[in-house]
Scaffold this motif. Structure first.
Motif, PDB file in Angstrom:
ATOM      1  N   PRO A  70       0.746  -1.174   0.149  1.00 19.15           N
ATOM      2  CA  PRO A  70      -0.041   0.010  -0.022  1.00 19.15           C
ATOM      3  C   PRO A  70       0.853   1.183   0.043  1.00 19.15           C
ATOM      4  CG  PRO A  70       0.154  -0.982   2.242  1.00 19.15           C
ATOM      5  CD  PRO A  70       0.774  -1.764   1.441  1.00 19.15           C
ATOM      6  N   GLN A  96       1.222   4.248   0.989  1.00 16.25           N
ATOM      7  CA  GLN A  96       0.537   4.990   2.097  1.00 16.25           C
ATOM      8  C   GLN A  96       1.508   4.962   3.374  1.00 16.25           C
ATOM      9  OE1 GLN A  96      -0.841   7.474   3.395  1.00 16.25           O
ATOM     10  NE2 GLN A  96      -2.831   7.081   2.806  1.00 16.25           N
ATOM     11  N   ARG A 109      -7.327   4.833   6.404  1.00 15.98           N
ATOM     12  CA  ARG A 109      -6.077   5.272   5.724  1.00 15.98           C
ATOM     13  C   ARG A 109      -6.116   4.303   4.238  1.00 15.98           C
ATOM     14  NH1 ARG A 109      -1.962   8.555   7.741  1.00 15.98           N
ATOM     15  NH2 ARG A 109      -3.107   9.895   9.187  1.00 15.98           N
ATOM     16  N   LEU A 110      -6.622   3.111   4.419  1.00 14.18           N
ATOM     17  CA  LEU A 110      -6.459   2.109   3.300  1.00 14.18           C
ATOM     18  C   LEU A 110      -7.500   2.632   2.123  1.00 14.18           C
ATOM     19  CD1 LEU A 110      -6.055  -0.968   5.001  1.00 14.18           C
ATOM     20  CD2 LEU A 110      -4.342   0.106   3.837  1.00 14.18           C
ATOM     21  N   CYS A 169      -9.139   4.455  -0.570  1.00 11.57           N
ATOM     22  CA  CYS A 169      -8.611   4.932  -2.127  1.00 11.57           C
ATOM     23  C   CYS A 169      -7.022   5.030  -2.246  1.00 11.57           C
ATOM     24  CB  CYS A 169      -9.036   6.557  -2.274  1.00 11.57           C
ATOM     25  SG  CYS A 169     -10.788   6.692  -2.088  1.00 11.57           S
ATOM     26  N   CYS A 170      -6.471   4.025  -1.539  1.00 17.47           N
ATOM     27  CA  CYS A 170      -4.861   3.836  -1.282  1.00 17.47           C
ATOM     28  C   CYS A 170      -4.425   2.996  -2.642  1.00 17.47           C
ATOM     29  CB  CYS A 170      -4.506   3.394  -0.203  1.00 17.47           C
ATOM     30  SG  CYS A 170      -2.729   2.848  -0.043  1.00 17.47           S
ATOM     31  N   TRP A 195      -2.546  -0.079  -4.131  1.00 17.71           N
ATOM     32  CA  TRP A 195      -1.487  -0.941  -4.050  1.00 17.71           C
ATOM     33  C   TRP A 195      -0.741  -1.408  -5.150  1.00 17.71           C
ATOM     34  CZ3 TRP A 195      -2.086  -4.198   0.957  1.00 17.71           C
ATOM     35  CH2 TRP A 195      -3.030  -3.419   1.736  1.00 17.71           C
ATOM     36  N   GLY A 225      -9.478  -0.023  -1.674  1.00 13.41           N
ATOM     37  CA  GLY A 225      -8.168   0.586  -2.216  1.00 13.41           C
ATOM     38  C   GLY A 225      -8.304   0.153  -3.944  1.00 13.41           C
ATOM     39  N   SER A 275       6.832  10.823   1.636  1.00 13.44           N
ATOM     40  CA  SER A 275       6.394  10.668   2.954  1.00 13.44           C
ATOM     41  C   SER A 275       7.463  11.160   4.013  1.00 13.44           C
ATOM     42  CB  SER A 275       6.118   9.265   3.400  1.00 13.44           C
ATOM     43  OG  SER A 275       5.727   9.202   4.702  1.00 13.44           O
TER      44      SER A 275
END
Length: 286
Positions: A119, A121, A131-132, A134-135, A137, A159, A182
């Motif tokens: 992921p 993110q 937090r997952l 629309c993440c 992968w 996701g 990040s």
């Protein structure tokens, strides 16, 4: 709606807890395996079955390994040697963006299908399964079955599965992109916080609006990226005042940040080669 594949998660860290909660909410988590009493207590509070010993694991269709990168190959070896004949009918997947399926070779040798599902993110504690949503992968799967199962689970977690086959160099660049988006961003924000605090303003009150606007402007821009400020204007007098006011511990990180900014401005045609040399001279870069 068909039931989702039964899952187990090994490694209750940041990602492991997030993933365990998300799978638990969808009714397909059978167990979470860890080693510490603290993780056991966390699982108990969330109604998640927690196991310590390999022989306690019930068969599942998908085993997620969510441990630090350096521990992956060793953990895969433990899985393969743990006396679980059902592993040969399972998909074993790790979530490390820096690696392909190779760390899972020990599981593949005993018949398991192996894959990577990373992921893109960052995950805080306490765990936030949203937090997952629309993440994206990044998925590398050795078999159609593994690809199908992981796509089903990722979509169930809201996701976006993206199937890839990368060279080692591409994989390293992919992971570097995650680090830049990040970790490096956090480092720059920490620098801004220290500078704001030194100026006597409340950092969060002043920084959050400008940071959010800057990120939104970047992704909304069409064509040239939205760079402003004294570097783009070649305003050396303002930058000289910055430099003279900086506490010694902040000079090196500020210099590195300005040099990166100058490289970007130069590549975008916003700074000439001569202006870039002037900035280097100001910052004492030979």
């Amino acid at each position: 709606m068909d039931a989702l594949p039964a899952c187990g998660v090994i490694g209750p860290g940041r990602l492991g807890r997030t993933l365990a909660l998300a799978l638990h909410e969808r009714g397909c988590l059978r167990w979470l395996k860890g080693r510490s009493p603290g993780s056991a207590e966390w699982a108990r509070r969330h109604g998640i079955p927690y196991v310590l010993e390999w022989q306690q694991l019930e068969p599942v269709e998908v085993v997620w390994l969510t441990v630090p990168d350096r521990a992956l190959a060793e953990l895969a070896g433990e899985c393969a040697r743990a006396g679980m004949p059902w592993i040969a009918r399972s998909v074993v997947v790790h979530c490390a963006g820096a690696f392909g399926v190779e760390p899972l070779n020990a599981c593949a040798e005993v018949g398991a299908e192996t894959a990577v599902a990373h992921p893109f993110q960052t995950f805080p504690l306490p765990a936030q399964p949203q937090r997952l949503h629309c993440c994206p992968w990044s998925i590398e799967a050795r078999t159609p079955k593994a690809a199908r199962v992981l796509a089903e689970l990722v979509r169930a977690l809201e996701g976006i599965p993206v199937f890839v086959q990368r060279s080692p160099q591409q994989r390293a660049l992919y992971h570097a992109a995650a680090v830049a988006a990040s970790n490096l961003l956090v480092a720059v924000l920490k620098l801004a916080e220290e500078l704001a605090r030194g100026s006597g303003i409340p950092p969060t009150l002043f920084l959050e609006p400008i940071v959010r606007a800057s990120v939104e402007n970047y992704f909304a821009a069409v064509g040239a990226i939205p760079l402003t400020g004294p570097v783009v204007r070649a305003d050396w007098e303002t930058l000289r005042r910055h430099w003279e006011a900086l506490p010694e511990p902040l000079r090196a990180p500020y210099r590195h940040a300005l040099l990166l900014l100058a490289e970007v401005a130069r590549s975008e045609g916003l700074l000439s080669e001569a202006q870039q040399r002037e900035l280097h001279s100001l910052l004492g870069v030979v």
